[in-house]
Motif scaffolding. Structure first.
Motif, PDB file in Angstrom:
ATOM      1  N   TYR A  93       2.419 -25.468 103.568  1.00  0.00           N
ATOM      2  CA  TYR A  93       2.405 -25.783 102.132  1.00  0.00           C
ATOM      3  C   TYR A  93       3.828 -25.841 101.582  1.00  0.00           C
ATOM      4  N   ARG A  96       5.872 -28.802 103.021  1.00  0.00           N
ATOM      5  CA  ARG A  96       5.517 -30.097 102.435  1.00  0.00           C
ATOM      6  C   ARG A  96       6.006 -30.197 100.998  1.00  0.00           C
ATOM      7  N   LYS A  97       5.938 -29.100 100.283  1.00  0.00           N
ATOM      8  CA  LYS A  97       6.375 -29.094  98.884  1.00  0.00           C
ATOM      9  C   LYS A  97       7.892 -29.304  98.781  1.00  0.00           C
ATOM     10  N   PHE A 107       3.832 -35.166  98.002  1.00  0.00           N
ATOM     11  CA  PHE A 107       2.825 -34.280  98.579  1.00  0.00           C
ATOM     12  C   PHE A 107       1.562 -34.375  97.735  1.00  0.00           C
ATOM     13  N   LYS A 108       0.510 -35.000  98.291  1.00  0.00           N
ATOM     14  CA  LYS A 108      -0.737 -35.184  97.543  1.00  0.00           C
ATOM     15  C   LYS A 108      -1.883 -34.376  98.136  1.00  0.00           C
ATOM     16  N   THR A 109      -1.995 -34.407  99.463  1.00  0.00           N
ATOM     17  CA  THR A 109      -3.086 -33.676 100.111  1.00  0.00           C
ATOM     18  C   THR A 109      -2.580 -32.927 101.332  1.00  0.00           C
ATOM     19  N   LYS A 115      -3.315 -31.410  96.344  1.00  0.00           N
ATOM     20  CA  LYS A 115      -2.197 -30.504  96.098  1.00  0.00           C
ATOM     21  C   LYS A 115      -2.540 -29.479  95.017  1.00  0.00           C
ATOM     22  N   TRP A 118      -4.255 -26.502  96.436  1.00  0.00           N
ATOM     23  CA  TRP A 118      -3.324 -25.626  97.136  1.00  0.00           C
ATOM     24  C   TRP A 118      -2.425 -24.874  96.159  1.00  0.00           C
ATOM     25  N   ASP A 119      -2.053 -25.527  95.067  1.00  0.00           N
ATOM     26  CA  ASP A 119      -1.249 -24.843  94.043  1.00  0.00           C
ATOM     27  C   ASP A 119      -2.005 -23.646  93.475  1.00  0.00           C
TER      28      ASP A 119
END
Length: 136
Positions: A93, A96-97, A107-109, A115, A118-119
């Motif tokens: 995570y 990617r961020k 970063f979308k999925t 995202k 995940w946030d």
């Protein structure tokens, strides 16, 4: 050319040493040059500076030491992932961020979830690794 790593110039250092020899206190010099007393002490005391420079030199490592450190850190990372698999997901995570190379594709999925999901998971600290040093 100015070296921005330092808070003071060579002329400042010469002035500090001269004023220190004339009896000015570290506090007075620190206020005048707008630096800490530690900075004054470092630049006006040769013995202290030599000791600090030696300490910093010991911190630097050669390629062999760096290679050993990388292997040790990687082994610890794998051990942590085995112990707490969520650590790997959390690492992905954050990677990617923070990915700088692919700024064009945001970063979308990740693992089939948006995202935003995940946030929220990260906000709730659901992927945090338990701290073995603390007992609740």
């Amino acid at each position: 050319m100015t070296d921005y790593r330092y808070k003071v110039t060579e002329q400042d250092i010469l002035d500090m040493r001269e004023l220190r020899e004339l009896g000015f206190s570290q506090r007075e010099l620190a206020e005048h040059f707008k630096v800490s007393k530690s900075t004054i002490y470092y630049w006006t005391n040769d013995e202290s500076r030599a000791k600090q420079r030696l300490k910093n030199a010991r911190r630097r490592t050669n390629k062999e030491d760096m290679s050993k450190k990388i292997k040790r850190d990687m082994a610890k990372r794998l051990e942590n992932i085995e112990e707490t698999p969520m650590t790997f997901i959390r690492h992905n995570y954050h990677s990617r961020k923070a990915d700088v190379k692919s700024r064009n594709t945001a970063f979308k999925t990740m693992y089939g979830h948006d995202k935003e999901v995940w946030d929220k998971i990260m906000e709730q600290k659901l992927l945090n690794r338990p701290n073995g040093k603390m007992s609740l």
